[in-house]
Design an enzyme around this catalytic site. Structure first.
Site, PDB file in Angstrom:
ATOM      1  N   LYS A  60     -47.111  44.173 -17.325  1.00  0.00           N
ATOM      2  CA  LYS A  60     -47.279  42.752 -16.935  1.00  0.00           C
ATOM      3  C   LYS A  60     -46.022  41.852 -17.377  1.00  0.00           C
ATOM      4  CE  LYS A  60     -52.288  42.737 -17.638  1.00  0.00           C
ATOM      5  NZ  LYS A  60     -53.434  42.750 -18.303  1.00  0.00           N
ATOM      6  N   GLN A  98     -55.872  40.339 -23.589  1.00  0.00           N
ATOM      7  CA  GLN A  98     -56.033  41.832 -23.010  1.00  0.00           C
ATOM      8  C   GLN A  98     -57.163  42.297 -23.727  1.00  0.00           C
ATOM      9  OE1 GLN A  98     -53.733  43.131 -20.777  1.00  0.00           O
ATOM     10  NE2 GLN A  98     -55.408  44.969 -20.846  1.00  0.00           N
ATOM     11  N   ASP A 143     -56.832  35.027 -15.586  1.00  0.00           N
ATOM     12  CA  ASP A 143     -57.880  36.065 -15.160  1.00  0.00           C
ATOM     13  C   ASP A 143     -58.873  35.751 -14.386  1.00  0.00           C
ATOM     14  OD1 ASP A 143     -57.094  38.799 -15.903  1.00  0.00           O
ATOM     15  OD2 ASP A 143     -57.607  38.526 -18.023  1.00  0.00           O
TER      16      ASP A 143
END
Ligand code: NDP
Length: 289
Positions: free
Chosen positions: A54, A98, A123
């Site tokens: 990422k 994460q 997200d």
């Protein structure tokens, strides 16, 4: 017949390129550089790879990337206060925690994720964004299903009026996929582990999305001739062998288009994350998305 293979690499490149153009635009028109903060707790090796990927992709596209590595021993309160700090940071437009979190705080995952400002929730897991997706307001949508939709569009696959079947009803893939396809006027059926006569349902699908996490579960006889098959599943069946939820070698003879695993949908997720960082920045600047 042999299906057209929808390689993720090609679509991911297009999605990233369009994100890069938008990043440049935000810099030139508003003097704003989109910023993503990724919180990683502990030393999970798979998570470290995902976070590095990422970070690298952000750098490629000119997005500011901040990786916040917190120790395995971090408490729920440590995370909540870090998120509060990032919620208030003007140069951070997207925040991502994460997953999975270490065992000691795993049970607080929902509370921790829900602390993220919905406008920075790249997200798309926050209930505010889930609600907006369901009601059709501009929302940050989970990256994997959003990537699948983007790929179908880029591949020129018609969705309006089509019969779509999704296998899997998770909050991360199945449910958002339902709302994305329904918003585009597909007639959608969602199957799950209690669905009776699954094959009878899947055989009706002109667009079949498999997101169940069962290696090669979807066999050729479950697929309608000419269907578009999107295989979201990622299953490790040996240390270096990944397969999808679809029996690819057999399905490729029945479908008109199909995504491979690996090399398919998996590659779209990070690309869509970049688009979500851009979208979050625009939502915060109140610029049309
Ligand atoms: P979950 O385990 O959260 O959900 C699986 C879903 O499949 C559930 O709704 C379950 O039903 C359903 N299911 C399981 N077995 C059957 C069955 N025999 N018949 C019908 N339905 C069944 O998984 P996720 O949605 O998180 O992930 C699905 C797959 O996608 C996994 O392989 C995962 O690794 C992959 N994935 C890939 C991503 C990427 O490409 N970047 C991102 C996210 C996921 P029920 O609800 O009844 O239990």
């Amino acid at each position: 017949m042999s299906a057209k293979i929808l390689y993720g690499k090609e679509f991911a490149a297009k999605i990233k390129e369009s994100a890069r153009v938008e990043v440049d635009d935000l810099k030139n028109k508003f003097g704003v550089t989109p910023g993503l903060a990724v919180i990683i707790v502990g030393e999970n090796p798979a998570s470290q790879v995902y976070v590095r990927n990422k970070h690298k992709t952000c750098e490629e596209l000119g997005i500011k990337s901040e990786v916040i590595a917190m120790p395995e021993t971090s408490t729920k309160e440590d995370l909540l206060s870090k998120i509060d700090e990032l919620n208030a940071a003007a140069d951070i437009h997207g925040i991502l925690v994460q997953l999975p979190l270490p065992d000691a705080i795993k049970s607080h995952s929902e509370e921790i994720l829900n602390r993220i400002d919905p406008l920075k929730d790249v997200d798309g897991f926050h209930p505010v964004n889930v609600g907006k997706l369901v009601t059709g307001s501009p929302a940050l949508v989970p990256c994997t299903p959003a990537g699948c939709l983007e790929m179908l569009d880029l591949a020129g696959i018609e969705i309006d009026g089509k019969r779509a079947v999704i296998i899997g009803r998770s909050n991360i893939v199945g449910k958002p996929m339902l709302h994305l396809l329904m918003a585009r006027h597909a007639t959608v059926t969602v199957c799950h582990s209690h669905t009776k006569n699954l094959a009878d349902v899947t055989r009706e699908a002109e667009i079949l999305v498999a997101a169940m996490g069962k290696p090669k579960f979807v066999t050729a006889d479950m697929i309608r001739q000419g269907a578009v098959v999107v295989d979201v599943g990622i299953n490790r069946i040996a240390p270096k062998k990944l397969v999808g939820d679809v029996d690819f070698d057999a399905a490729v003879e029945v479908a008109s288009a199909i995504t491979p695993v690996p090399g398919g949908v998996g590659l779209l997720t990070v690309a869509m994350l970049m688009k979500n960082v851009v979208k979050a920045t625009k939502l915060q600047l109140k610029v049309k998305t």
